[in-house]
Design a protein around this motif. Structure first.
Motif, PDB file in Angstrom:
ATOM      1  N   ALA A   2       0.833  -1.199   0.000  1.00  0.00           N
ATOM      2  CA  ALA A   2       0.000   0.000   0.000  1.00  0.00           C
ATOM      3  C   ALA A   2       0.869   1.252   0.000  1.00  0.00           C
ATOM      4  O   ALA A   2       0.564   2.242  -0.673  1.00  0.00           O
ATOM      5  CB  ALA A   2      -0.904  -0.004   1.219  1.00  0.00           C
ATOM      6  N   GLY A   3       1.972   1.184   0.748  1.00  0.00           N
ATOM      7  CA  GLY A   3       2.858   2.350   0.869  1.00  0.00           C
ATOM      8  C   GLY A   3       3.422   2.786  -0.463  1.00  0.00           C
ATOM      9  O   GLY A   3       3.696   3.964  -0.670  1.00  0.00           O
ATOM     10  N   ILE A   4       3.585   1.835  -1.372  1.00  0.00           N
ATOM     11  CA  ILE A   4       4.109   2.231  -2.677  1.00  0.00           C
ATOM     12  C   ILE A   4       2.961   2.434  -3.672  1.00  0.00           C
ATOM     13  O   ILE A   4       3.013   3.294  -4.546  1.00  0.00           O
ATOM     14  CB  ILE A   4       5.164   1.220  -3.196  1.00  0.00           C
ATOM     15  N   ALA A   5       1.877   1.669  -3.496  1.00  0.00           N
ATOM     16  CA  ALA A   5       0.795   1.735  -4.486  1.00  0.00           C
ATOM     17  C   ALA A   5       0.014   3.045  -4.388  1.00  0.00           C
ATOM     18  O   ALA A   5      -0.317   3.645  -5.407  1.00  0.00           O
ATOM     19  CB  ALA A   5      -0.149   0.548  -4.305  1.00  0.00           C
ATOM     20  N   LEU A   6      -0.268   3.495  -3.171  1.00  0.00           N
ATOM     21  CA  LEU A   6      -1.094   4.702  -3.040  1.00  0.00           C
ATOM     22  C   LEU A   6      -0.416   5.936  -3.628  1.00  0.00           C
ATOM     23  O   LEU A   6      -1.020   6.634  -4.444  1.00  0.00           O
ATOM     24  CB  LEU A   6      -1.487   4.919  -1.578  1.00  0.00           C
ATOM     25  N   PRO A   7       0.852   6.234  -3.228  1.00  0.00           N
ATOM     26  CA  PRO A   7       1.501   7.379  -3.879  1.00  0.00           C
ATOM     27  C   PRO A   7       1.580   7.192  -5.387  1.00  0.00           C
ATOM     28  O   PRO A   7       1.412   8.140  -6.141  1.00  0.00           O
ATOM     29  CB  PRO A   7       2.898   7.405  -3.266  1.00  0.00           C
ATOM     30  N   ALA A   8       1.810   5.934  -5.817  1.00  0.00           N
ATOM     31  CA  ALA A   8       1.960   5.691  -7.258  1.00  0.00           C
ATOM     32  C   ALA A   8       0.684   6.044  -7.999  1.00  0.00           C
ATOM     33  O   ALA A   8       0.730   6.578  -9.107  1.00  0.00           O
ATOM     34  CB  ALA A   8       2.333   4.229  -7.498  1.00  0.00           C
ATOM     35  N   ILE A   9      -0.463   5.769  -7.380  1.00  0.00           N
ATOM     36  CA  ILE A   9      -1.727   6.109  -8.041  1.00  0.00           C
ATOM     37  C   ILE A   9      -1.817   7.624  -8.227  1.00  0.00           C
ATOM     38  O   ILE A   9      -2.123   8.119  -9.307  1.00  0.00           O
ATOM     39  CB  ILE A   9      -2.914   5.567  -7.220  1.00  0.00           C
ATOM     40  N   GLY A  10      -1.502   8.358  -7.151  1.00  0.00           N
ATOM     41  CA  GLY A  10      -1.512   9.821  -7.254  1.00  0.00           C
ATOM     42  C   GLY A  10      -0.543  10.301  -8.322  1.00  0.00           C
ATOM     43  O   GLY A  10      -0.845  11.202  -9.102  1.00  0.00           O
ATOM     44  N   TYR A  11       0.614   9.641  -8.361  1.00  0.00           N
ATOM     45  CA  TYR A  11       1.674  10.015  -9.306  1.00  0.00           C
ATOM     46  C   TYR A  11       1.198   9.849 -10.747  1.00  0.00           C
ATOM     47  O   TYR A  11       1.412  10.711 -11.597  1.00  0.00           O
ATOM     48  CB  TYR A  11       2.867   9.114  -8.999  1.00  0.00           C
ATOM     49  N   VAL A  12       0.524   8.724 -10.996  1.00  0.00           N
ATOM     50  CA  VAL A  12       0.084   8.447 -12.371  1.00  0.00           C
ATOM     51  C   VAL A  12      -1.075   9.355 -12.768  1.00  0.00           C
ATOM     52  O   VAL A  12      -1.123   9.876 -13.881  1.00  0.00           O
ATOM     53  CB  VAL A  12      -0.323   6.969 -12.502  1.00  0.00           C
ATOM     54  N   LEU A  13      -1.994   9.591 -11.805  1.00  0.00           N
ATOM     55  CA  LEU A  13      -3.187  10.361 -12.156  1.00  0.00           C
ATOM     56  C   LEU A  13      -2.926  11.864 -12.198  1.00  0.00           C
ATOM     57  O   LEU A  13      -3.717  12.620 -12.742  1.00  0.00           O
ATOM     58  CB  LEU A  13      -4.307  10.077 -11.150  1.00  0.00           C
ATOM     59  N   ASP A  14      -1.810  12.283 -11.604  1.00  0.00           N
ATOM     60  CA  ASP A  14      -1.569  13.707 -11.369  1.00  0.00           C
ATOM     61  C   ASP A  14      -1.893  14.648 -12.532  1.00  0.00           C
ATOM     62  O   ASP A  14      -2.659  15.589 -12.356  1.00  0.00           O
ATOM     63  CB  ASP A  14      -0.116  13.895 -10.911  1.00  0.00           C
TER      64      ASP A  14
ATOM     65  N   ALA B 108      -3.823  14.348 -14.949  1.00  0.00           N
ATOM     66  CA  ALA B 108      -5.247  14.354 -15.261  1.00  0.00           C
ATOM     67  C   ALA B 108      -6.032  15.166 -14.229  1.00  0.00           C
ATOM     68  O   ALA B 108      -7.080  15.716 -14.522  1.00  0.00           O
ATOM     69  CB  ALA B 108      -5.772  12.927 -15.314  1.00  0.00           C
ATOM     70  N   LEU B 109      -5.493  15.225 -13.002  1.00  0.00           N
ATOM     71  CA  LEU B 109      -6.217  15.920 -11.939  1.00  0.00           C
ATOM     72  C   LEU B 109      -5.970  17.420 -11.949  1.00  0.00           C
ATOM     73  O   LEU B 109      -6.735  18.182 -11.386  1.00  0.00           O
ATOM     74  CB  LEU B 109      -5.821  15.346 -10.569  1.00  0.00           C
ATOM     75  N   LYS B 110      -4.871  17.825 -12.568  1.00  0.00           N
ATOM     76  CA  LYS B 110      -4.592  19.257 -12.634  1.00  0.00           C
ATOM     77  C   LYS B 110      -5.425  19.864 -13.756  1.00  0.00           C
ATOM     78  O   LYS B 110      -5.358  19.419 -14.897  1.00  0.00           O
ATOM     79  CB  LYS B 110      -3.113  19.501 -12.884  1.00  0.00           C
ATOM     80  N   SER B 111      -6.209  20.883 -13.418  1.00  0.00           N
ATOM     81  CA  SER B 111      -7.113  21.454 -14.411  1.00  0.00           C
ATOM     82  C   SER B 111      -6.328  22.135 -15.523  1.00  0.00           C
ATOM     83  O   SER B 111      -6.727  22.159 -16.663  1.00  0.00           O
ATOM     84  CB  SER B 111      -8.031  22.463 -13.744  1.00  0.00           C
ATOM     85  N   GLY B 112      -5.146  22.687 -15.166  1.00  0.00           N
ATOM     86  CA  GLY B 112      -4.401  23.448 -16.164  1.00  0.00           C
ATOM     87  C   GLY B 112      -5.085  24.775 -16.429  1.00  0.00           C
ATOM     88  O   GLY B 112      -4.666  25.551 -17.287  1.00  0.00           O
ATOM     89  N   GLY B 113      -6.142  25.066 -15.691  1.00  0.00           N
ATOM     90  CA  GLY B 113      -6.859  26.339 -15.821  1.00  0.00           C
ATOM     91  C   GLY B 113      -7.371  26.545 -17.226  1.00  0.00           C
ATOM     92  O   GLY B 113      -6.784  27.278 -18.009  1.00  0.00           O
ATOM     93  N   ALA B 114      -8.486  25.861 -17.552  1.00  0.00           N
ATOM     94  CA  ALA B 114      -9.048  25.938 -18.902  1.00  0.00           C
ATOM     95  C   ALA B 114      -9.113  27.388 -19.358  1.00  0.00           C
ATOM     96  O   ALA B 114      -9.696  28.239 -18.703  1.00  0.00           O
ATOM     97  CB  ALA B 114     -10.432  25.311 -18.921  1.00  0.00           C
ATOM     98  N   ARG B 115      -8.487  27.656 -20.508  1.00  0.00           N
ATOM     99  CA  ARG B 115      -8.404  29.048 -20.954  1.00  0.00           C
ATOM    100  C   ARG B 115      -9.589  29.392 -21.832  1.00  0.00           C
ATOM    101  O   ARG B 115     -10.063  28.578 -22.610  1.00  0.00           O
ATOM    102  CB  ARG B 115      -7.102  29.256 -21.720  1.00  0.00           C
ATOM    103  N   GLU B 116     -10.027  30.602 -21.684  1.00  0.00           N
ATOM    104  CA  GLU B 116     -11.132  31.087 -22.504  1.00  0.00           C
ATOM    105  C   GLU B 116     -10.709  32.420 -23.080  1.00  0.00           C
ATOM    106  O   GLU B 116     -10.172  33.257 -22.353  1.00  0.00           O
ATOM    107  CB  GLU B 116     -12.383  31.294 -21.644  1.00  0.00           C
ATOM    108  N   GLN B 117     -10.904  32.599 -24.361  1.00  0.00           N
ATOM    109  CA  GLN B 117     -10.604  33.905 -24.913  1.00  0.00           C
ATOM    110  C   GLN B 117     -11.305  34.109 -26.255  1.00  0.00           C
ATOM    111  O   GLN B 117     -11.763  33.160 -26.878  1.00  0.00           O
ATOM    112  CB  GLN B 117      -9.095  34.113 -25.040  1.00  0.00           C
ATOM    113  N   TRP B 118     -11.385  35.383 -26.652  1.00  0.00           N
ATOM    114  CA  TRP B 118     -11.987  35.708 -27.935  1.00  0.00           C
ATOM    115  C   TRP B 118     -10.884  35.764 -28.978  1.00  0.00           C
ATOM    116  O   TRP B 118      -9.906  36.475 -28.803  1.00  0.00           O
ATOM    117  CB  TRP B 118     -12.716  37.045 -27.852  1.00  0.00           C
TER     118      TRP B 118
END
Lengths: 450, 219, 162
Positions: C26-38, C40-50
């Motif tokens: 678990a000690g290695i799997a849990l951080p690894a899940i966060g590491y892999v998903l990271d 995808a979880l960051k929005s990157g701040g969807a940009r909107e512009q004209w």
């Protein structure tokens, strides 16, 4: 090895199994506990020690001292004892022999016995070699003796090469000459013990004085994220580039710079530059200069990390196709709230960095007025003091408001010298700061507020 | 139900036989020194796991290697942990393998009938060192660049063939993108695969001959 | 002798081994899940512009005019530029429609075919009318439209990332 001996070995092993244990769970239990301890150790090391940040590759940095991994350090140190002309002996021949001996060890070591008391030669040889490896590693961790420190150099050679080498020879000779097991064992142990003492003594005698003479190391700046890069790039830009290109990169005709005065340059914040130059091109121009246009090379003054930071700053600030990460946009000069007293740390330093520091630093023509720290701003300069707490006629306040002043050195020009004053907002910040008695930290400023 | 499933599987896979052959083995009484081999194996597995995760972001090119590692360390969640474990695990693995070898030497466990186990063990040590050497270059920082320059330079000291060996290692006369990608391929495939094969052979020999007992007076 | 709850040494040892093994997993799997998903979880701040598409006058009624623009984005340690494009359809003097050129089936880029009077997708032979309605082929819905505005005689489209 005869069949009878093999038979004996097998029988004894069967007996050992009788009062032994089971692989699962008895052995695995211990294995798991040890693995778990190592696991905790690794997580601890990763969390509390981490990986030491290193600057990016820079083959031009001739001052860099190459170091191998710690487990090759002993080889690295050993090579110092070998004269350059026969370096291959130390670097290739001896390690190869070592590896081959290790590989075929079971076939060289014809001694059929396993108990420690019957393997004194083997254990002594191993002990000496392991000790030598440890000592060589320790010696490699402290600075090498300078060419003048011949004594230390000889002492190290004695500990790392001469004593262990001679002792190995003596041990093998003893094995041939003294045939009586008890006295052979005794002689070997004495020789090994003396050699070990000599090696430890000789090497430690060099380690401490040399360690004490180690010069403090200068750390190179390493930027963790794009935001940090941009912030650092902004500072570097102000220091190295703003003098010619202006604080915003708008300058098209260089003014007031010795040797380059009046030269026409491209505005480096323009889309012409941003759209047509790749990061790689920008990096190369900063590093190698552009002689045709008067751009000097900065490769000697700036590290690749710093040039990267500069390019990141330019790109994210001026290229309208690219948006900087949200947290980086918050940087820069903070605005002043109603009734807030500005402080040096929070408000004045960023302004000075952006607009003044490119000329007011050591090595530039600036009437010796340096502005790299709070103390310098208050005290340095041929016309010192340039700032007096509460004095609205202070030289600095006058010149940034567009008034020339007569000083000890003659007429003091309006600042910045390129004819464009800094934003009124920033001038007001300076005035309120001097009014409030020029507080250095944010806490001082809060205390000075009415 | 569960026992039925187990029986069905056992009939096909021979789980019980495997259990008896691999796990339910008698052994001489051991001490904590006997755990070093399995500790090395554990570290190898940790290196494999963290290494695979590092590959998710790492880019073996001079343009991006350094930046991608900065990204892992500073931006990715737990990137510092994965890289930290891989970095320290590599150091620890060399150390543990070395101490394991010292233990085997001291108890003379390399003697009949375990000579081959020792020979393979030495090859395991060399492969581990090779992994350390190739992995060292991958971050593409000052330390790795100059250390690899020196290491390949040393290989160049081999009489007659030296120059050629250096050029093979570097993929040319200088350290370049070619060096980085061949070190990368060696580090993530060639050496780990070699190591895994050697470990299999090592373990087979250990199971075949059993763990050695500590020598007694009469040995 | 009643039922004994005493745990034998063997069982204890098995339990402890399993316990620590699980913790390590678990000690290695849990951080690894966060590491892999990271990422995808960051929005990157969807940009909107004209995005400006130039004066309205240049668009002829009834003829779809292709346009495209490039946006750069920071992904990890690298900037990636992506091209977006579409068609401006002037339906009358006052009515506009701005269509995306991304086929609603599987994301291939459609092109205007004068001879067929349709947008044709090269991947699975889908065809759309000049207004973006599906004529034939597998697409589930008409071509997507960009929101737009006209200011001072210039056409702007609203661009939202992701």
């Amino acid at each position: 090895m005869d069949e009878k001996h093999k038979q004996r070995v097998r029988e004894r092993y069967q007996r050992a199994l009788q009062h032994g244990e089971k692989f699962w769970p008895d052995s695995i239990y211990k294995d798991v506990l040890v693995s778990f301890a190592l696991f905790l150790l690794l997580v601890g090391l990763a969390t509390f020690v981490g990986v030491k940040p290193e600057p990016k590759v820079n083959p031009n940095d001739t001052t860099y001292l190459p170091r191998p991994e710690w487990y090759f350090l002993f080889m690295f140190e050993f090579l110092k004892f070998i004269p350059g002309s026969i370096e291959w002996v130390g670097a290739i021949l001896i390690p190869t022999i070592g590896i081959v001996v290790l590989l075929v060890l079971p076939f060289i070591d014809r001694n059929p016995y396993r108990h420690y008391s019957k393997r004194v030669l083997a254990l002594s040889v191993m002990g000496l070699i392991v000790l030598d490896i440890v000592l060589l590693t320790v010696m490699a961790l402290v600075p090498a003796p300078t060419p003048e420190q011949v004594f230390f150099k000889n002492l190290q050679r004695l500990a790392g090469l001469t004593i262990p080498g001679l002792t190995l020879v003596v041990l093998f000779v003893l094995a041939r000459v003294v045939r009586e097991p008890a006295s052979q064992r005794k002689a070997m142990l004495v020789v090994t013990g003396l050699a070990a003492l000599g090696m430890i003594g000789a090497s430690l005698a060099t380690v401490f004085p040399l360690a004490a003479s180690a010069p403090p190391k200068e750390e190179e700046q390493i930027f963790a994220s794009v935001s940090e890069q941009i912030a650092a790039g902004q500072d570097l830009y102000s220091t190295y580039c703003a003098e010619c290109h202006g604080p915003e990169g708008r300058v098209t005709e260089i003014q007031g710079v010795e040797g380059l005065d009046g030269r026409i340059v491209t505005a480096i914040n323009s889309n012409d530059v941003m759209y047509t130059f790749t990061d790689e091109t920008l990096r190369n121009i900063i590093r190698d200069g552009w002689p045709e246009s008067g751009m000097p090379p900065f490769g000697m003054e700036l590290s690749p990390n710093e040039i990267d930071a500069l390019v990141a700053f330019m790109r994210y600030t001026w290229d309208d196709r690219i948006e900087a990460p949200a947290e980086a946009q918050a940087g820069g000069i903070p605005a002043l709230a109603e009734g807030e007293v500005p402080s040096y740390d929070v408000h004045i330093e960023p302004i000075v960095k952006r607009y003044c520091l490119s000329c007011h630093r050591p090595g530039k023509e600036n009437n010796n007025y340096l502005m790299t720290s709070y103390e310098e701003i208050l005290t340095t300069g041929d016309n010192a003091p340039n700032l007096v707490a509460g004095d609205m006629d202070s030289i600095l306040l006058q010149v940034i408001q567009g008034h020339e002043v007569e000083g000890k050195t003659g007429t003091i020009n309006v600042m910045p010298p390129n004819g464009k004053l800094i934003k009124d907002e920033y001038v007001q910040m300076f005035i309120r700061w001097v009014e409030a008695g020029m507080p250095q930290t944010a806490d001082d400023a809060a205390a000075a507020a009415p | 139900m569960a026992s039925k499933v187990f029986e069905w599987l056992d009939e096909r896979l021979g789980l019980n036989d495997m259990y008896k052959a691999l796990l339910d083995r008698p052994e001489p009484e051991g001490t904590w020194w006997n755990t070093l081999g399995s500790a090395s194996l554990f570290l190898f597995i940790m290196q494999g796991v963290t290494g695979i995760f590092l590959l998710m972001y790492y880019t073996p090119s001079p343009d991006h290697a350094y930046d991608s590692i900065q990204y892992i360390m500073n931006e990715v969640a737990f990137g510092w942990l994965i890289r930290g474990i891989h970095h320290w695990g590599a150091n620890l693995m060399v150390f543990i393998v070395f101490v394991h070898m010292l233990r085997v030497f001291t108890t003379a466990s390399y003697k009949y009938p375990r000579e081959l186990t020792w020979v393979i063990g030495v090859l395991l040590l060399l492969t581990t060192l090779g992994l350390g050497l190739t992995g060292y270059l991958l971050p593409w920082n000052q330390r790795s660049y100059f250390a690899t320059t020196v290491a390949t330079e040393i290989a160049g000291l081999v009489p007659f063939a030296g120059d050629f060996i250096t050029r093979v290692m570097r993929g040319g006369t200088d350290l370049s993108a070619l060096t980085l990608s061949r070190f990368f391929a060696t580090h993530v495939w060639v050496l780990p695969a070699t190591l895994a094969l050697l470990i299999t052979a090592h373990l087979y020999l250990i199971i075949r001959h059993g763990e050695s007992e500590y020598p007694s007076e009469e040995d | 002798m009643g039922r004994s709850y005493k745990v034998s040494r063997r069982d204890f040892v098995k339990l402890v081994s399993g316990f620590f093994g699980t913790i390590m997993g678990a000690g290695i799997a849990l951080p690894a899940i966060g590491y892999v998903l990271d990422p995808a979880l960051k929005s990157g701040g969807a940009r909107e512009q004209w995005i400006p598409l130039g004066p309205v006058d240049q668009y002829q009624v009834g003829v779809p005019a292709p346009f495209n623009f490039t946006r750069t984005q920071v992904n990890g340690w690298e900037r990636t530029s992506s091209s977006y494009g579409g068609f401006v359809v002037r339906e009358s003097e006052t009515d506009f429609k701005v269509l995306s050129n991304i086929c609603t089936h599987l994301g291939c880029r459609v092109a205007w075919e004068e001879t067929e009077n349709a947008y044709v997708c090269p991947c699975h032979d889908a065809a759309f009318t000049v207004d973006g309605e599906v004529i034939s082929g597998p697409p589930p819905r008409p071509l997507d439209e960009y929101e737009f505005k006209i200011e001072d005689g210039n056409l702007f489209i609203f661009f939202k990332e992701g």
